[in-house]
Design a protein around this motif. Structure first.
Motif, mmCIF file in Angstrom:
data_model
loop_
_atom_site.group_PDB
_atom_site.id
_atom_site.type_symbol
_atom_site.label_atom_id
_atom_site.label_comp_id
_atom_site.label_asym_id
_atom_site.label_seq_id
_atom_site.Cartn_x
_atom_site.Cartn_y
_atom_site.Cartn_z
ATOM 1 N N LEU A 100 -7.178 42.116 -46.081
ATOM 2 C CA LEU A 100 -7.524 40.875 -46.760
ATOM 3 C C LEU A 100 -9.004 40.982 -47.330
ATOM 4 C CD1 LEU A 100 -6.519 38.132 -43.831
ATOM 5 C CD2 LEU A 100 -5.541 38.686 -46.217
ATOM 6 N N THR A 101 -9.858 41.840 -46.584
ATOM 7 C CA THR A 101 -11.074 41.951 -47.047
ATOM 8 C C THR A 101 -11.364 43.156 -47.955
ATOM 9 O OG1 THR A 101 -11.779 43.469 -45.334
ATOM 10 C CG2 THR A 101 -12.163 41.238 -45.154
ATOM 11 N N ARG A 102 -10.220 43.658 -48.532
ATOM 12 C CA ARG A 102 -9.941 44.848 -49.385
ATOM 13 C C ARG A 102 -11.164 46.048 -48.960
ATOM 14 N NH1 ARG A 102 -7.432 43.592 -54.439
ATOM 15 N NH2 ARG A 102 -6.118 41.881 -53.804
ATOM 16 N N GLY A 103 -11.150 46.315 -47.804
ATOM 17 C CA GLY A 103 -11.900 47.490 -47.321
ATOM 18 C C GLY A 103 -13.217 47.188 -46.927
ATOM 19 N N ARG A 104 -13.816 45.859 -46.576
ATOM 20 C CA ARG A 104 -14.814 45.450 -45.948
ATOM 21 C C ARG A 104 -14.984 45.207 -44.554
ATOM 22 N NH1 ARG A 104 -17.769 40.728 -48.083
ATOM 23 N NH2 ARG A 104 -15.661 39.913 -48.777
ATOM 24 N N PHE A 105 -13.945 45.353 -43.902
ATOM 25 C CA PHE A 105 -13.966 45.181 -42.417
ATOM 26 C C PHE A 105 -14.275 46.274 -41.669
ATOM 27 C CE2 PHE A 105 -11.212 45.362 -38.377
ATOM 28 C CZ PHE A 105 -11.816 44.413 -37.985
ATOM 29 N N MET A 106 -14.687 46.103 -40.442
ATOM 30 C CA MET A 106 -15.052 47.182 -39.514
ATOM 31 C C MET A 106 -14.977 46.548 -38.212
ATOM 32 S SD MET A 106 -19.065 47.925 -40.675
ATOM 33 C CE MET A 106 -19.705 46.316 -40.752
ATOM 34 N N LEU A 107 -14.300 47.711 -37.333
ATOM 35 C CA LEU A 107 -13.817 47.308 -35.913
ATOM 36 C C LEU A 107 -14.855 47.606 -34.926
ATOM 37 C CD1 LEU A 107 -11.567 46.029 -34.176
ATOM 38 C CD2 LEU A 107 -10.564 48.321 -34.358
ATOM 39 N N GLY A 108 -15.571 46.769 -34.411
ATOM 40 C CA GLY A 108 -16.384 47.252 -33.049
ATOM 41 C C GLY A 108 -15.352 46.942 -32.076
ATOM 42 N N LEU A 109 -15.622 47.788 -30.891
ATOM 43 C CA LEU A 109 -14.965 47.765 -29.695
ATOM 44 C C LEU A 109 -15.816 47.587 -28.557
ATOM 45 C CD1 LEU A 109 -12.047 50.148 -30.410
ATOM 46 C CD2 LEU A 109 -11.901 47.728 -30.734
ATOM 47 N N GLY A 110 -15.563 47.174 -27.598
ATOM 48 C CA GLY A 110 -16.470 46.951 -26.175
ATOM 49 C C GLY A 110 -15.748 46.435 -24.859
ATOM 50 N N PRO A 111 -16.159 46.731 -23.985
ATOM 51 C CA PRO A 111 -15.549 46.219 -22.465
ATOM 52 C C PRO A 111 -15.469 44.794 -22.301
ATOM 53 C CG PRO A 111 -17.485 47.154 -21.848
ATOM 54 C CD PRO A 111 -17.562 47.200 -23.341
ATOM 55 N N GLY A 112 -16.621 44.135 -22.983
ATOM 56 C CA GLY A 112 -16.890 42.565 -22.783
ATOM 57 C C GLY A 112 -18.029 42.578 -22.025
ATOM 58 N N ALA A 113 -19.014 41.737 -22.598
ATOM 59 C CA ALA A 113 -20.488 41.448 -22.121
ATOM 60 C C ALA A 113 -20.643 40.673 -21.046
ATOM 61 C CB ALA A 113 -21.316 41.187 -23.502
ATOM 62 N N LEU A 114 -19.926 39.678 -21.058
ATOM 63 C CA LEU A 114 -20.196 38.254 -20.356
ATOM 64 C C LEU A 114 -19.290 38.408 -19.026
ATOM 65 C CD1 LEU A 114 -20.684 35.397 -22.431
ATOM 66 C CD2 LEU A 114 -22.217 37.097 -22.141
ATOM 67 N N PRO A 115 -19.721 38.725 -17.811
ATOM 68 C CA PRO A 115 -18.958 38.578 -16.619
ATOM 69 C C PRO A 115 -18.018 37.532 -16.468
ATOM 70 C CG PRO A 115 -21.123 39.626 -15.958
ATOM 71 C CD PRO A 115 -21.108 38.751 -17.390
ATOM 72 N N THR A 116 -18.721 36.133 -17.019
ATOM 73 C CA THR A 116 -17.888 35.027 -16.478
ATOM 74 C C THR A 116 -16.494 35.215 -17.471
ATOM 75 O OG1 THR A 116 -19.486 34.374 -18.173
ATOM 76 C CG2 THR A 116 -19.760 33.712 -15.825
ATOM 77 N N ASP A 117 -16.555 35.876 -18.580
ATOM 78 C CA ASP A 117 -15.200 35.831 -19.281
ATOM 79 C C ASP A 117 -14.230 36.531 -18.646
ATOM 80 O OD1 ASP A 117 -16.802 35.093 -21.485
ATOM 81 O OD2 ASP A 117 -16.764 36.341 -22.709
ATOM 82 N N GLN A 261 -32.369 35.122 -18.540
ATOM 83 C CA GLN A 261 -32.942 35.403 -17.294
ATOM 84 C C GLN A 261 -32.144 34.459 -16.145
ATOM 85 O OE1 GLN A 261 -36.803 33.808 -18.375
ATOM 86 N NE2 GLN A 261 -37.554 35.862 -18.045
ATOM 87 N N ASN A 262 -31.362 33.410 -16.669
ATOM 88 C CA ASN A 262 -30.610 32.651 -15.500
ATOM 89 C C ASN A 262 -29.310 31.745 -15.997
ATOM 90 O OD1 ASN A 262 -33.327 32.196 -13.868
ATOM 91 N ND2 ASN A 262 -34.124 31.054 -15.700
ATOM 92 N N VAL A 263 -28.710 32.534 -17.014
ATOM 93 C CA VAL A 263 -27.483 31.866 -17.084
ATOM 94 C C VAL A 263 -26.454 32.942 -17.187
ATOM 95 C CG1 VAL A 263 -26.145 30.845 -18.840
ATOM 96 C CG2 VAL A 263 -28.264 29.814 -18.501
ATOM 97 N N VAL A 264 -26.660 34.234 -18.158
ATOM 98 C CA VAL A 264 -25.622 35.264 -18.480
ATOM 99 C C VAL A 264 -26.158 36.408 -17.411
ATOM 100 C CG1 VAL A 264 -27.375 36.219 -20.154
ATOM 101 C CG2 VAL A 264 -24.594 36.862 -19.893
ATOM 102 N N ALA A 265 -25.147 36.843 -16.708
ATOM 103 C CA ALA A 265 -25.355 37.624 -15.535
ATOM 104 C C ALA A 265 -25.324 39.053 -16.140
ATOM 105 C CB ALA A 265 -24.312 37.535 -14.470
ATOM 106 N N ALA A 266 -26.568 39.416 -16.836
ATOM 107 C CA ALA A 266 -26.486 40.810 -17.564
ATOM 108 C C ALA A 266 -27.750 41.426 -17.500
ATOM 109 C CB ALA A 266 -26.219 40.442 -19.072
ATOM 110 N N PRO A 267 -28.001 42.202 -16.277
ATOM 111 C CA PRO A 267 -29.082 42.806 -15.852
ATOM 112 C C PRO A 267 -29.715 43.921 -16.528
ATOM 113 C CG PRO A 267 -27.317 43.597 -14.236
ATOM 114 C CD PRO A 267 -26.867 42.311 -15.182
ATOM 115 N N HIS A 268 -28.837 44.341 -17.336
ATOM 116 C CA HIS A 268 -29.179 45.554 -18.477
ATOM 117 C C HIS A 268 -29.882 44.716 -19.624
ATOM 118 C CE1 HIS A 268 -25.077 44.225 -18.847
ATOM 119 N NE2 HIS A 268 -25.413 44.216 -20.104
ATOM 120 N N PHE A 269 -29.757 43.353 -19.651
ATOM 121 C CA PHE A 269 -30.475 42.916 -20.970
ATOM 122 C C PHE A 269 -31.125 41.543 -20.568
ATOM 123 C CE2 PHE A 269 -31.352 40.773 -24.846
ATOM 124 C CZ PHE A 269 -31.651 41.910 -25.770
#
Length: 386
Positions: A100-117, A261-269
């Motif tokens: 659809l993007t004629r080659g402008r797409f990139m795929l980034g992958l991760g484990p999921g950043a928000l523990p609540t998710d 600091q107070n909402v997202v449980a992400a001690p690394h950031f």
């Protein structure tokens, strides 16, 4: 290395909670449209499902929408939280967007950043990073066109295969923040690395850790770790003076910091400081980022390049520390004064101007004399003709 690339990493952050999401999405789109016009190379869009501040649940849908409003900028998932999804459908959607993007797409992958998710869908936080490593192996086999059978507690693939082929050899990258999971996974599969926590100062050199793992694991699996495919992410806000930049971020820096600091449980950031002044100091004095001028931005990227040994792209972490008009000015200043200096695109223009200066006095006189001579010839011809 080739030309240093620039782009953004857009979570997106919309702090504080209570803003109209429809208009927030329009602001996100406006930013990407502006970056496209300014010549930025890429934009990565995140996936989040909880906590109320990071509000795009499906980056692939947003990319399909943004692609129709842009012409050149490449658009990536920053990132798809792969353990949340069936790898077969991720492969199909990635290949579909590549077309659809004629080659402008990139795929980034991760484990999921928000523990609540992860918690809401029953994925153990302790198993999340191991799941990413396993799922990327499956996904890459599917993208290569292989037939895959694989069973986990999250999916069961039975002789699964995608019916699509790729439009292009699109970039695939794995996110890394604090743990070695990202570089381990990227290196094993010959993929790029997105160092989202590249500038966070937490007692160890994340850049050195990430790249050491990349080189060691790449060699183990017969790949070459490519710095061209290494992207570093860090926050900035630029204005024409440092004082103006600090005044700009009074609009939203505190809200953004309070979220980390107070909402997202992400001690690394997690932001540091309780007052506005302390938080500005945390950004500027720890090396995390820049609230300042284009010169400060150049110095930051040069420092990171020296510290890391070199990388392929620097991605500005998009935030809403400042009002939309000040944010637009920030990106304009970056495009006008930072990108050209770090990419070397103005060197020949400067040489051309210098050449003009050295010849100006001589050529200016000759040009004036030539114009006068032509005028005199014309006058003489008219006089001789009566």
């Amino acid at each position: 290395m080739s030309r240093l690339r620039f782009g953004i990493f857009m979570a997106p952050f919309h702090s504080p909670v209570g803003q109209d999401p429809t208009s927030a999405y329009e602001r996100d789109l406006d930013v990407i449209k502006q970056l496209d016009k300014l010549g930025f190379d890429e934009a990565w869009i995140g996936e989040h499902h909880s906590c109320g501040h990071e509000t795009i649940p499906d980056p692939m849908i947003f990319i399909a929408h943004a692609a129709n409003h842009t012409r050149h900028i490449r658009l990536g998932t920053g990132v798809v939280s792969l353990p949340y999804h069936n790898p077969l459908w991720v492969a199909d959607r990635a290949l579909f967007l590549d077309h659809l993007t004629r080659g402008r797409f990139m795929l980034g992958l991760g484990p999921g950043a928000l523990p609540t998710d992860a918690t809401m869908i029953g994925i153990s936080l302790e198993d999340q990073r191991g799941a990413l490593e396993q799922d990327v192996d499956v996904l890459m086999a599917l993208l290569r066109g292989e037939t895959v059978s694989a069973r986990t507690g999250r999916y069961n693939l039975v002789e699964a295969r995608t019916q699509y082929t790729a439009y292009s050899d699109f970039d695939i990258a794995v996110a890394a923040i604090a743990s070695p999971t990202g570089p381990r996974t990227a290196a094993k599969n010959g993929l790029g690395l997105l160092s989202v926590g590249a500038t966070v100062q937490d007692g160890f050199d994340a850049l050195a850790l990430h790249w050491d793992v990349m080189e060691q694991r790449s060699a183990e699996f017969g790949h070459r770790a490519s710095r061209e495919k290494w992207r570093l992410v860090g926050p900035m806000h630029l204005a024409e003076t440092r004082e103006q930049a600090i005044e700009d971020v009074r609009f939203g820096l505190d809200d953004w910091c309070e979220y980390t600091q107070n909402v997202v449980a992400a001690p690394h950031f997690r932001a540091v400081g309780a007052s506005f002044e302390e938080r500005v100091a945390w950004v500027n004095e720890t090396g995390l980022g820049v609230i300042g001028t284009p010169d400060d931005a150049v110095a930051q990227v040069e420092r990171l390049s020296k510290q890391s040994g070199g990388f392929g792209a620097y991605l500005l972490m998009h935030h809403e520390w400042a009002r939309p008009e000040a944010t637009a000015k920030h990106y304009e200043l970056f495009a006008r004064y930072v990108k050209p200096r770090l990419q070397g695109t103005t060197a020949r223009l400067q040489q051309s101007e210098d050449y003009g200066r050295t010849r100006w006095q001589e050529l200016d006189k000759r040009q004036a004399d030539a114009i006068q001579a032509a005028t005199d010839r014309h006058a003489k011809e008219r006089a001789e003709a009566g």
